[in-house]
Design a protein around this motif. Structure first.
Motif, PDB file in Angstrom:
ATOM      1  N   PHE A 168     -54.810  52.241 -17.195  1.00 16.21           N
ATOM      2  CA  PHE A 168     -53.676  52.372 -17.477  1.00 16.21           C
ATOM      3  C   PHE A 168     -53.495  51.047 -18.427  1.00 16.21           C
ATOM      4  CE2 PHE A 168     -52.710  55.361 -14.063  1.00 16.21           C
ATOM      5  CZ  PHE A 168     -52.281  56.300 -14.815  1.00 16.21           C
ATOM      6  N   GLY A 169     -54.330  50.166 -18.593  1.00 18.58           N
ATOM      7  CA  GLY A 169     -54.145  48.914 -19.310  1.00 18.58           C
ATOM      8  C   GLY A 169     -53.344  47.916 -18.697  1.00 18.58           C
ATOM      9  N   LEU A 170     -53.346  47.929 -17.304  1.00 20.42           N
ATOM     10  CA  LEU A 170     -52.601  46.721 -16.470  1.00 20.42           C
ATOM     11  C   LEU A 170     -53.716  45.678 -16.088  1.00 20.42           C
ATOM     12  CD1 LEU A 170     -50.831  49.229 -14.269  1.00 20.42           C
ATOM     13  CD2 LEU A 170     -49.980  48.085 -16.157  1.00 20.42           C
ATOM     14  N   GLN A 171     -53.223  44.609 -15.610  1.00 18.51           N
ATOM     15  CA  GLN A 171     -53.986  43.780 -15.073  1.00 18.51           C
ATOM     16  C   GLN A 171     -53.968  43.584 -13.803  1.00 18.51           C
ATOM     17  OE1 GLN A 171     -52.304  40.078 -16.758  1.00 18.51           O
ATOM     18  NE2 GLN A 171     -53.135  40.285 -18.982  1.00 18.51           N
ATOM     19  N   PRO A 172     -55.076  43.844 -13.055  1.00 14.94           N
ATOM     20  CA  PRO A 172     -55.212  44.240 -11.608  1.00 14.94           C
ATOM     21  C   PRO A 172     -55.007  43.048 -10.665  1.00 14.94           C
ATOM     22  CG  PRO A 172     -57.211  45.212 -12.684  1.00 14.94           C
ATOM     23  CD  PRO A 172     -56.343  44.470 -13.736  1.00 14.94           C
ATOM     24  N   ASP A 173     -55.253  41.830 -11.298  1.00 13.23           N
ATOM     25  CA  ASP A 173     -54.587  40.458 -10.699  1.00 13.23           C
ATOM     26  C   ASP A 173     -53.183  40.378 -10.430  1.00 13.23           C
ATOM     27  OD1 ASP A 173     -57.293  39.780 -10.440  1.00 13.23           O
ATOM     28  OD2 ASP A 173     -57.328  38.310 -12.132  1.00 13.23           O
ATOM     29  N   ASN A 174     -52.398  40.945 -11.438  1.00 16.83           N
ATOM     30  CA  ASN A 174     -51.011  40.939 -11.567  1.00 16.83           C
ATOM     31  C   ASN A 174     -50.487  42.395 -12.362  1.00 16.83           C
ATOM     32  OD1 ASN A 174     -48.501  40.152 -10.891  1.00 16.83           O
ATOM     33  ND2 ASN A 174     -48.353  38.555 -12.772  1.00 16.83           N
ATOM     34  N   PRO A 175     -50.408  43.394 -11.621  1.00 16.78           N
ATOM     35  CA  PRO A 175     -50.251  44.591 -12.218  1.00 16.78           C
ATOM     36  C   PRO A 175     -48.730  44.919 -12.431  1.00 16.78           C
ATOM     37  CG  PRO A 175     -50.681  45.010  -9.895  1.00 16.78           C
ATOM     38  CD  PRO A 175     -50.909  43.389 -10.108  1.00 16.78           C
ATOM     39  N   SER A 176     -47.853  44.149 -11.682  1.00 16.75           N
ATOM     40  CA  SER A 176     -46.466  44.347 -11.765  1.00 16.75           C
ATOM     41  C   SER A 176     -45.867  43.818 -13.261  1.00 16.75           C
ATOM     42  CB  SER A 176     -45.905  44.071 -10.781  1.00 16.75           C
ATOM     43  OG  SER A 176     -44.381  44.234 -10.713  1.00 16.75           O
ATOM     44  N   VAL A 177     -45.736  44.687 -14.148  1.00 15.10           N
ATOM     45  CA  VAL A 177     -45.126  44.625 -15.320  1.00 15.10           C
ATOM     46  C   VAL A 177     -43.823  43.841 -15.542  1.00 15.10           C
ATOM     47  CG1 VAL A 177     -44.665  45.226 -17.845  1.00 15.10           C
ATOM     48  CG2 VAL A 177     -46.693  46.156 -16.659  1.00 15.10           C
ATOM     49  N   SER A 178     -42.879  44.625 -14.404  1.00 18.40           N
ATOM     50  CA  SER A 178     -41.335  44.381 -14.293  1.00 18.40           C
ATOM     51  C   SER A 178     -41.251  43.089 -13.433  1.00 18.40           C
ATOM     52  CB  SER A 178     -40.815  45.441 -13.692  1.00 18.40           C
ATOM     53  OG  SER A 178     -40.990  45.505 -12.400  1.00 18.40           O
ATOM     54  N   GLY A 179     -42.377  42.770 -12.846  1.00 23.66           N
ATOM     55  CA  GLY A 179     -42.151  41.672 -11.508  1.00 23.66           C
ATOM     56  C   GLY A 179     -41.327  42.055 -10.454  1.00 23.66           C
ATOM     57  N   ALA A 180     -41.392  43.469 -10.235  1.00 23.38           N
ATOM     58  CA  ALA A 180     -40.606  43.887  -9.151  1.00 23.38           C
ATOM     59  C   ALA A 180     -41.335  43.645  -7.944  1.00 23.38           C
ATOM     60  CB  ALA A 180     -40.556  45.361  -9.184  1.00 23.38           C
ATOM     61  N   ILE A 181     -42.617  43.362  -8.032  1.00 18.41           N
ATOM     62  CA  ILE A 181     -43.509  43.015  -6.653  1.00 18.41           C
ATOM     63  C   ILE A 181     -44.159  41.704  -6.964  1.00 18.41           C
ATOM     64  CG2 ILE A 181     -43.672  45.312  -5.749  1.00 18.41           C
ATOM     65  CD1 ILE A 181     -46.465  45.686  -6.698  1.00 18.41           C
ATOM     66  N   SER A 182     -44.499  41.047  -5.785  1.00 15.58           N
ATOM     67  CA  SER A 182     -45.139  39.556  -5.954  1.00 15.58           C
ATOM     68  C   SER A 182     -45.967  39.507  -4.836  1.00 15.58           C
ATOM     69  CB  SER A 182     -44.014  38.735  -6.242  1.00 15.58           C
ATOM     70  OG  SER A 182     -43.004  38.464  -4.871  1.00 15.58           O
ATOM     71  N   ARG A 183     -46.881  38.635  -4.929  1.00 11.84           N
ATOM     72  CA  ARG A 183     -47.893  38.008  -4.069  1.00 11.84           C
ATOM     73  C   ARG A 183     -47.200  37.700  -2.720  1.00 11.84           C
ATOM     74  NH1 ARG A 183     -50.738  33.989  -1.688  1.00 11.84           N
ATOM     75  NH2 ARG A 183     -52.768  34.500  -1.327  1.00 11.84           N
ATOM     76  N   VAL A 184     -46.179  37.001  -2.729  1.00  7.87           N
ATOM     77  CA  VAL A 184     -45.293  36.783  -1.525  1.00  7.87           C
ATOM     78  C   VAL A 184     -43.804  37.380  -1.922  1.00  7.87           C
ATOM     79  CG1 VAL A 184     -44.299  34.861   0.006  1.00  7.87           C
ATOM     80  CG2 VAL A 184     -46.733  34.485  -0.986  1.00  7.87           C
ATOM     81  N   VAL A 185     -43.535  38.096  -0.719  1.00 10.01           N
ATOM     82  CA  VAL A 185     -42.334  38.589  -1.098  1.00 10.01           C
ATOM     83  C   VAL A 185     -41.060  37.716  -1.492  1.00 10.01           C
ATOM     84  CG1 VAL A 185     -41.425  38.838   1.162  1.00 10.01           C
ATOM     85  CG2 VAL A 185     -40.545  40.405  -0.140  1.00 10.01           C
ATOM     86  N   GLN A 186     -40.218  38.050  -2.386  1.00  5.93           N
ATOM     87  CA  GLN A 186     -39.012  37.397  -2.795  1.00  5.93           C
ATOM     88  C   GLN A 186     -37.783  37.835  -2.621  1.00  5.93           C
ATOM     89  OE1 GLN A 186     -39.818  34.130  -4.173  1.00  5.93           O
ATOM     90  NE2 GLN A 186     -41.954  34.751  -3.829  1.00  5.93           N
ATOM     91  N   GLY A 187     -36.690  36.993  -2.127  1.00  6.66           N
ATOM     92  CA  GLY A 187     -35.186  37.531  -2.058  1.00  6.66           C
ATOM     93  C   GLY A 187     -34.994  37.978  -0.686  1.00  6.66           C
ATOM     94  N   VAL A 188     -35.941  37.820   0.298  1.00  8.19           N
ATOM     95  CA  VAL A 188     -35.368  38.167   1.689  1.00  8.19           C
ATOM     96  C   VAL A 188     -34.474  37.127   2.088  1.00  8.19           C
ATOM     97  CG1 VAL A 188     -36.002  39.112   3.934  1.00  8.19           C
ATOM     98  CG2 VAL A 188     -37.314  39.625   1.888  1.00  8.19           C
ATOM     99  N   VAL A 189     -33.196  37.578   2.950  1.00  9.04           N
ATOM    100  CA  VAL A 189     -32.441  36.622   3.453  1.00  9.04           C
ATOM    101  C   VAL A 189     -32.225  37.101   4.886  1.00  9.04           C
ATOM    102  CG1 VAL A 189     -30.063  35.789   3.774  1.00  9.04           C
ATOM    103  CG2 VAL A 189     -31.020  36.159   1.456  1.00  9.04           C
ATOM    104  N   ILE A 190     -32.587  36.202   5.875  1.00  7.23           N
ATOM    105  CA  ILE A 190     -32.580  36.490   7.058  1.00  7.23           C
ATOM    106  C   ILE A 190     -31.348  36.393   7.907  1.00  7.23           C
ATOM    107  CG2 ILE A 190     -33.794  36.077   9.498  1.00  7.23           C
ATOM    108  CD1 ILE A 190     -35.639  37.449   7.523  1.00  7.23           C
TER     109      ILE A 190
END
Length: 388
Positions: free
Chosen positions: A359-381
């Motif tokens: 699909f022409g993506l980059q496997p090391d960082n395939p999320s074009v929108s940045g919706a997913i990341s290596r360590v989850v972001q934005g979680v408030v406990i």
């Protein structure tokens, strides 16, 4: 230097170097993990034996995302060998509904799986276990020696830090998943871990066979457009199927919608998800009793007039007309082998890797929108409201 039959320069240009290195490095990593745990056997026994000697001890296997699926794959094996009630419960469930999962009067061993050790859910699950259980022990299995989970001083805790190679640099968990899964299975047999040397050898052999013999065929399967890819497995392989589902979906940035199920469960409605643009991947059991159920479903799907293409891992089913690839091994692992099933994870990783490139993506960082990341972001406990 080549990884997955590609040069380092080619992979770098495609944003795929880390993922390729981490997928290919797993058989060597599995050997390192075994040696590491063998070296720490005495310390691990001193920690685990008093905990597991209590007949009322309960084990919870926890993590988020792929780390949660480790628990799903290992749950039955851990329960079988420890003879202690074992539940796989994601941290994402523990932190929203702690009262539904923790039992105040039941001694609990919380086994936390964490690639980075920096997920806010991981930290919160540990704190909630301390709050909601009168007696709690912590076994932290992590790939990052610098993670926040290791910096917090907690009583009754053992930190198992895996080799640095397990700490994937790419977005998708590959070596970290299989290394942590292998670790907890080995720990369930810590008393006689030396007896698993043959099982480990068969696991590494299967991994090497996949990487040496089946890459062109897997790439050919992945160089097509599918609307849906379904992974089926039974027992421990059901947890692997779920991880394969996530891996392909992550690495294609959601362009391919995936599903997983057990072979028997798939008959009860979920089979409706298949269409003409589907691929079904059968992660077949080495247990001949289990395989009889799986074989029946494979034949039933093969009779579908839509001719849905299928991939078979571990077992050959010669009658299948629509099998586009069968991965079988020179020396199949017997049903008694407790480790060989882990090699099935490579199927989802490799299909995801090649589909990402397709699909022409980059496997090391395939999320074009940045919706997913290596360590989850934005979680408030959020603290729980006080119950009066």
């Amino acid at each position: 230097m080549r990884y997955l039959h590609c040069t380092k320069q080619e992979l770098t240009a495609k944003g795929a170097l880390f993922t390729a290195m981490e997928i290919e490095g797993q058989p060597a990593l599995w050997k390192e993990v075994y040696e590491l745990i063998l070296q720490q056997k005495n310390e691990l026994e001193r920690f685990l034996f008093p905990v597991l000697s209590r007949p009322d001890t309960r084990i919870i296997l926890t993590g988020a995302g792929s780390s949660a699926y480790i628990g799903e794959a290992a749950q039955g094996i851990v329960q079988l060998h420890t003879n202690r009630i074992t539940n796989a419960i994601a941290t994402t469930d523990l932190i929203t509904h702690p009262r539904a999962h923790f039992l105040k009067q039941v001694p609990t061993l919380l086994v936390s799986f964490a690639r980075s050790g920096n997920s806010p859910e991981s930290m919160a699950a540990v704190e909630l276990a301390n709050e909601y259980c009168n007696t709690v022990y912590h076994l932290v299995i992590t790939c990052n020696k610098d993670g926040a989970l290791l910096q917090t001083k907690i009583d009754n805790t053992y930190h198992l830090v895996l080799p640095e190679k397990a700490n994937d640099k790419s977005l998708a968990m590959t070596g970290s998943f299989t290394a942590m899964l292998l670790s907890v299975v080995l720990l369930s047999r810590i008393r006689d871990i030396e007896l698993l040397a043959t099982s480990l050898h068969q696991l590494t052999n299967q991994g090497e066979e996949i990487l040496q013999n089946y890459l062109p065929q897997l790439k050919a399967v992945a160089d097509k457009t599918y609307q849906r890819v379904i992974f089926l497995g039974s027992g421990p392989l059901l947890g692997i199927a779920r991880e394969c589902h996530l891996k392909l979906q992550e690495l294609t940035d959601g362009k391919v919608v995936c599903k997983h199920d057990s072979f028997l469960g798939f008959r009860h409605g979920p089979r409706a998800v298949t269409n003409e643009q589907s691929l079904i991947v059968y992660l077949l059991s080495s247990d001949e009793h289990v395989f009889r159920y799986e074989h029946d479903l494979c034949l039933s799907i093969d009779e579908d007039k839509r001719r849905i293409p299928t991939v078979c891992y571990n077992q050959q089913i010669p009658e299948l007309k629509n099998a586009v690839l069968t991965l079988s091994f020179r020396a199949p692992a017997p049903a008694s082998n407790e480790l060989a099933f882990i090699s099935a994870t490579l199927i989802g990783q490799l299909l995801g890797f090649y589909q990402s490139l397709y699909f022409g993506l980059q496997p090391d960082n395939p999320s074009v929108s940045g919706a997913i990341s290596r360590v989850v972001q934005g979680v408030v406990i959020y603290p729980e409201p006080v119950v009066v």
